[in-house]
Write an enzyme that holds these catalytic residues in place. Sequence first.
Site, mmCIF file in Angstrom:
data_model
loop_
_atom_site.group_PDB
_atom_site.id
_atom_site.type_symbol
_atom_site.label_atom_id
_atom_site.label_comp_id
_atom_site.label_asym_id
_atom_site.label_seq_id
_atom_site.Cartn_x
_atom_site.Cartn_y
_atom_site.Cartn_z
ATOM 1 N N LYS A 22 -4.400 -64.477 -68.372
ATOM 2 C CA LYS A 22 -5.367 -64.170 -67.307
ATOM 3 C C LYS A 22 -5.014 -64.921 -66.033
ATOM 4 O O LYS A 22 -4.968 -64.342 -64.949
ATOM 5 C CB LYS A 22 -6.780 -64.576 -67.760
ATOM 6 C CG LYS A 22 -7.781 -64.626 -66.614
ATOM 7 C CD LYS A 22 -9.163 -65.058 -67.069
ATOM 8 C CE LYS A 22 -9.399 -66.539 -67.136
ATOM 9 N NZ LYS A 22 -9.765 -67.181 -65.856
ATOM 10 N N ASN A 23 -4.786 -66.222 -66.151
ATOM 11 C CA ASN A 23 -4.621 -67.041 -64.946
ATOM 12 C C ASN A 23 -3.253 -66.867 -64.292
ATOM 13 O O ASN A 23 -3.016 -67.395 -63.207
ATOM 14 C CB ASN A 23 -4.904 -68.514 -65.247
ATOM 15 C CG ASN A 23 -6.397 -68.740 -65.478
ATOM 16 O OD1 ASN A 23 -7.209 -67.872 -65.173
ATOM 17 N ND2 ASN A 23 -6.739 -69.903 -66.010
ATOM 18 N N ARG A 93 -14.318 -66.703 -59.128
ATOM 19 C CA ARG A 93 -13.831 -67.618 -58.088
ATOM 20 C C ARG A 93 -12.388 -67.325 -57.704
ATOM 21 O O ARG A 93 -11.979 -67.598 -56.577
ATOM 22 C CB ARG A 93 -13.908 -69.052 -58.595
ATOM 23 C CG ARG A 93 -15.272 -69.520 -58.954
ATOM 24 C CD ARG A 93 -15.148 -70.935 -59.449
ATOM 25 N NE ARG A 93 -14.374 -71.705 -58.479
ATOM 26 C CZ ARG A 93 -14.901 -72.290 -57.438
ATOM 27 N NH1 ARG A 93 -16.189 -72.244 -57.218
ATOM 28 N NH2 ARG A 93 -14.132 -72.940 -56.585
ATOM 29 N N CYS A 117 -20.111 -73.737 -59.642
ATOM 30 C CA CYS A 117 -20.145 -72.849 -60.806
ATOM 31 C C CYS A 117 -20.489 -73.687 -62.026
ATOM 32 O O CYS A 117 -20.741 -74.884 -61.914
ATOM 33 C CB CYS A 117 -18.822 -72.123 -60.981
ATOM 34 S SG CYS A 117 -17.536 -73.124 -61.681
ATOM 35 N N ARG A 122 -16.283 -77.466 -57.558
ATOM 36 C CA ARG A 122 -15.065 -76.698 -57.290
ATOM 37 C C ARG A 122 -14.885 -76.261 -55.832
ATOM 38 O O ARG A 122 -14.927 -75.064 -55.513
ATOM 39 C CB ARG A 122 -14.992 -75.480 -58.222
ATOM 40 C CG ARG A 122 -14.932 -75.894 -59.664
ATOM 41 C CD ARG A 122 -14.821 -74.705 -60.587
ATOM 42 N NE ARG A 122 -13.487 -74.143 -60.620
ATOM 43 C CZ ARG A 122 -13.164 -73.058 -61.312
ATOM 44 N NH1 ARG A 122 -14.080 -72.422 -62.005
ATOM 45 N NH2 ARG A 122 -11.929 -72.625 -61.324
ATOM 46 N N ASP A 305 -8.809 -76.274 -69.899
ATOM 47 C CA ASP A 305 -9.261 -74.992 -70.460
ATOM 48 C C ASP A 305 -9.231 -74.980 -71.989
ATOM 49 O O ASP A 305 -9.634 -73.989 -72.610
ATOM 50 C CB ASP A 305 -8.408 -73.836 -69.915
ATOM 51 C CG ASP A 305 -8.681 -73.574 -68.435
ATOM 52 O OD1 ASP A 305 -9.716 -74.038 -67.934
ATOM 53 O OD2 ASP A 305 -7.853 -72.903 -67.798
ATOM 54 N N VAL A 327 -10.507 -83.388 -65.256
ATOM 55 C CA VAL A 327 -10.164 -82.404 -64.216
ATOM 56 C C VAL A 327 -11.420 -81.885 -63.511
ATOM 57 O O VAL A 327 -11.476 -81.830 -62.290
ATOM 58 C CB VAL A 327 -9.336 -81.238 -64.806
ATOM 59 C CG1 VAL A 327 -9.071 -80.172 -63.751
ATOM 60 C CG2 VAL A 327 -8.013 -81.753 -65.369
ATOM 61 N N ARG A 397 -14.856 -62.038 -69.818
ATOM 62 C CA ARG A 397 -14.166 -62.268 -68.545
ATOM 63 C C ARG A 397 -12.718 -62.664 -68.781
ATOM 64 O O ARG A 397 -11.849 -62.327 -67.987
ATOM 65 C CB ARG A 397 -14.849 -63.409 -67.772
ATOM 66 C CG ARG A 397 -16.081 -62.990 -67.007
ATOM 67 C CD ARG A 397 -16.492 -64.117 -66.091
ATOM 68 N NE ARG A 397 -15.281 -64.722 -65.517
ATOM 69 C CZ ARG A 397 -15.151 -65.993 -65.188
ATOM 70 N NH1 ARG A 397 -16.152 -66.828 -65.338
ATOM 71 N NH2 ARG A 397 -14.022 -66.453 -64.679
HETATM 72 N N1 EPU Z 1 -10.272 -79.170 -56.136
HETATM 73 C C1 EPU Z 1 -10.682 -79.738 -54.949
HETATM 74 N N2 EPU Z 1 -10.402 -79.067 -53.783
HETATM 75 C C2 EPU Z 1 -9.722 -77.886 -53.763
HETATM 76 C C3 EPU Z 1 -9.277 -77.336 -54.976
HETATM 77 C C4 EPU Z 1 -9.561 -78.000 -56.153
HETATM 78 O O1 EPU Z 1 -11.306 -80.795 -54.931
HETATM 79 O O2 EPU Z 1 -9.500 -77.351 -52.670
HETATM 80 C C5 EPU Z 1 -10.534 -79.866 -57.407
HETATM 81 C C6 EPU Z 1 -11.420 -79.051 -58.351
HETATM 82 O O3 EPU Z 1 -12.789 -79.207 -58.055
HETATM 83 C C7 EPU Z 1 -11.025 -79.623 -59.688
HETATM 84 C C8 EPU Z 1 -9.526 -79.918 -59.520
HETATM 85 O O4 EPU Z 1 -9.318 -79.971 -58.111
HETATM 86 O O5 EPU Z 1 -11.721 -80.809 -59.929
HETATM 87 C C9 EPU Z 1 -8.581 -78.901 -60.107
HETATM 88 O O6 EPU Z 1 -8.991 -77.604 -59.743
HETATM 89 P P1 EPU Z 1 -7.983 -76.411 -59.498
HETATM 90 O O7 EPU Z 1 -8.002 -76.033 -58.059
HETATM 91 O O8 EPU Z 1 -6.667 -76.704 -60.110
HETATM 92 O O9 EPU Z 1 -8.699 -75.246 -60.321
HETATM 93 P P2 EPU Z 1 -8.642 -73.719 -59.976
HETATM 94 O O10 EPU Z 1 -7.343 -73.401 -59.341
HETATM 95 O O11 EPU Z 1 -9.890 -73.309 -59.285
HETATM 96 C C10 EPU Z 1 -7.505 -72.932 -62.200
HETATM 97 C C11 EPU Z 1 -7.851 -72.007 -63.323
HETATM 98 C C12 EPU Z 1 -8.979 -72.612 -64.142
HETATM 99 C C13 EPU Z 1 -8.496 -73.961 -64.693
HETATM 100 C C14 EPU Z 1 -8.072 -74.857 -63.523
HETATM 101 C C15 EPU Z 1 -7.478 -76.186 -63.978
HETATM 102 C C16 EPU Z 1 -7.275 -69.851 -62.404
HETATM 103 C C17 EPU Z 1 -7.708 -68.517 -61.910
HETATM 104 N N3 EPU Z 1 -8.226 -70.708 -62.767
HETATM 105 O O12 EPU Z 1 -8.695 -73.064 -61.416
HETATM 106 O O13 EPU Z 1 -9.223 -71.725 -65.223
HETATM 107 O O14 EPU Z 1 -9.535 -74.583 -65.395
HETATM 108 O O15 EPU Z 1 -7.081 -74.186 -62.726
HETATM 109 O O16 EPU Z 1 -6.400 -75.987 -64.810
HETATM 110 O O17 EPU Z 1 -6.084 -70.116 -62.495
HETATM 111 C C18 EPU Z 1 -10.491 -70.726 -66.926
HETATM 112 O O18 EPU Z 1 -9.539 -69.948 -67.125
HETATM 113 O O19 EPU Z 1 -11.459 -70.808 -67.729
HETATM 114 C C19 EPU Z 1 -10.487 -71.583 -65.746
HETATM 115 C C20 EPU Z 1 -11.588 -72.181 -65.285
#
Ligand code: EPU
Length: 418
Positions: A22-23, A93, A117, A122, A305, A327, A397
């Site tokens: 998915k990701n 998101r 969320c 996030r 995850d 995380v 999802r």
């Molecule tokens: N963060 C910030 N600022 C930003 C971006 C992130 O502070 O601008 C923080 C977040 O709040 C969090 C950390 O950085 O504490 C890491 O977040 P990240 O941005 O890596 O998460 P994401 O890109 O929104 C993806 C996956 C998530 C997975 C996370 C961590 C996708 C579509 N989603 O989210 O997947 O948990 O990386 O590995 O790739 C899931 O599949 O259930 C899921 C939530």
Amino acid sequence: MDQLVIRGGRPLAGTVTASGAKNAALPLMASCLLTSEPLRLENVPRLMDVRTMARLLRHVGAEVTEEGPASLRLQAEAPGCPEAPYDLVKTMRASVLVLGPLVARLGRARVSLPGGCAIGPRPINLHLMGLERLGARIRLSHGYVEAETDGLTGARIAFDLQTVTGTENLMMAAALARGTTTLEHAACEPEVADLASLLNAMGAKIEGAGSATITIHGVPALRGATHRTIPDRIETGTLAVAAAITGGTVTIEECRPVHLEAVLVKLEESGAALTTGPGTLTVRGASRSRAVNVRTQPFPGFATDMQAQMMALMAVASGRSVITEAVFENRFMHVNELLRMGADITTAGNTAVVQGVPGLLGAPVMATDLRASASLVLAALAARGTTTVSRIYHLDRGYEALEEKLRLLGADIERVKA
Ligand code: EPU
């Protein structure tokens, strides 16, 4: 609303096939906005988030068509509406992944701010900081991010923490920028490397994806390409825990064990016997797992995850385990539901102390987010009696046909209308 009714206590046995990730699929799909030519994506999982991304891309003006059970053709010949509206962003998101490509291709984008969320606040400040460094002007207005540029220019962007979709957004934007961009302290997840390999097949010049420093030499235009999505490492890990928690033996085919080594190390430490091949993983669960401590970390550490699923296993292990979520800020929503099934878990801040119990008891429980739902399904497979998991739209999802795969392995699980 559908529910899952699970009668637990059966060791799972047999062979299943992992679906596409998915990701990985979501950013791969978003990258169709970077070119007027068609993209063909294979091994795309059939799940709600993929359908939501398809809706969003169509809203923007792309054509998205299914070409087979797991393949999509996407073409954004002349995208006309550079906007990700609130109603789509609030359900997924990852919609924010259209921001970078739209700014790079059209010079403007309007994307609803995702807000909080179920797993924490996030923010997307790092996505915005990076786009500003590339020369976009960013404005927040009425809940939307509005970005504009007369042309992006390569820059050095250092993240203070690793962000997966942030790295992906900026890699896509920088692919069409003038000059060279360096992303420092970039996310190293396999999904980032998968996106880079599609972008390179489209004509981008990206080096280092999969490491913490990514260099992107911008090119004036990208072309169409065909790409096969990597297998879903979180689905693989979830099925591996299903084998471990039921004391069964399960082989997962078409997976990539190298993408989940930290999880496999912990499963082995907890007593499971593992056999891996380049594309297969066999997990033989112990009659009772042992407690192990887990701390989530960005890749190649233990994936956040997989934290909820591992907690389900620890709930029935012998001994006490400490699980630290490093995380996300608030990713213990499954704890209260596991308590309803008889687990012994206490939390303080981002740490959960799990005192394993000899067995769980089936109960009505409620899914709160995707991975929390998976952990409840796993707990139910091990529990005595019947568990009803409600709000399983969270599960739909992000997992392709999970209950069918589990049923194939001998689980007593059915979907019913509430
Ligand atoms: N963060 C910030 N600022 C930003 C971006 C992130 O502070 O601008 C923080 C977040 O709040 C969090 C950390 O950085 O504490 C890491 O977040 P990240 O941005 O890596 O998460 P994401 O890109 O929104 C993806 C996956 C998530 C997975 C996370 C961590 C996708 C579509 N989603 O989210 O997947 O948990 O990386 O590995 O790739 C899931 O599949 O259930 C899921 C939530």
